[in-house]
Design a protein around this motif. Structure first.
Motif: not given
Length: 211
Positions: A204-211
């Motif tokens: 959750e801290t490392l990965v950012n998801e852009i949909s």
């Protein structure tokens, strides 16, 4: 069945290697093959790897490498040295090697001519930094290959690159040292880091998801 995650959990930046244990030649060759097969930008492979087993040279490198014991306690020291700059000759050599194996191709020729048009006008520092990043891709492959073979490693930037370049005569070869990778076997009971939990950011801290 051992998974990739198992290997990544097993490996760690080994701080204390057993000087009585030697990595077999076939395992060293397998690690070097992983380095050779690693992807690089435009297939240039703009670095070389030196396998140092000479005790005198490793002692000198250790003195300019923050006195890190793995440099001399591991059985092999890999020195990744990136090109100091891109040149027409170096890029042409890459293209010629491509043509030797794939045959002449107008698109291939144009691709590397365009590459020269982009790379050659750039500052030497920009080009060396780019070459060094390609070496780091291969470094990652080397560590995973070593883990698969049960060989311990410790990637190092803690050294004086100018001093290592002088010790190894790299400047005359158009190369600059960028990272070191000792190969060996962990010394059970002597490495303060071995019993500690592996610490990484949460997903959750490392990965950012852009949909």
């Amino acid at each position: 069945m051992t998974t990739l995650k198992d290997l990544m959990t097993w490996r760690y930046a080994t701080k204390k290697m057993d000087p009585a244990k030697t990595v077999p030649a076939d395992k060293v060759e397998a690690i070097l093959e992983a380095i050779r097969m690693a992807p690089t930008s435009s297939g240039t492979q703009p670095f070389e790897v030196f396998v140092v087993t000479n005790d005198e040279m490793r002692e000198k490198i250790r003195k300019v490498g923050w006195d890190q014991s793995q440099i001399t306690e591991g059985s092999h020291l890999l020195v990744f040295a990136a090109w100091d700059n891109y040149s027409a000759e170096r890029i042409d050599a890459v293209r010629a090697h491509m043509e030797e194996l794939r045959g002449e191709n107008e698109m291939l020729t144009q691709y590397y001519e365009n590459l020269k048009n982009v790379y050659l006008p750039r500052d030497e520092t920009v080009n060396h930094d780019h070459a060094a990043r390609q070496a780091y891709i291969a470094l990652g492959f080397a560590m995973l290959a070593a883990a698969e073979l049960g060989v311990d490693t410790c990637p190092m930037e803690g050294f004086d690159p100018d001093a290592v370049d002088e010790i190894m005569g790299l400047k005359e070869l158009g190369l600059k040292s960028v990272t070191l990778l000792p190969l060996g076997y962990r010394q059970e009971g002597a490495d303060w880091l071995l019993p500690m939990a592996k610490v990484r950011k949460s997903r959750e801290t490392l990965v950012n998801e852009i949909s």
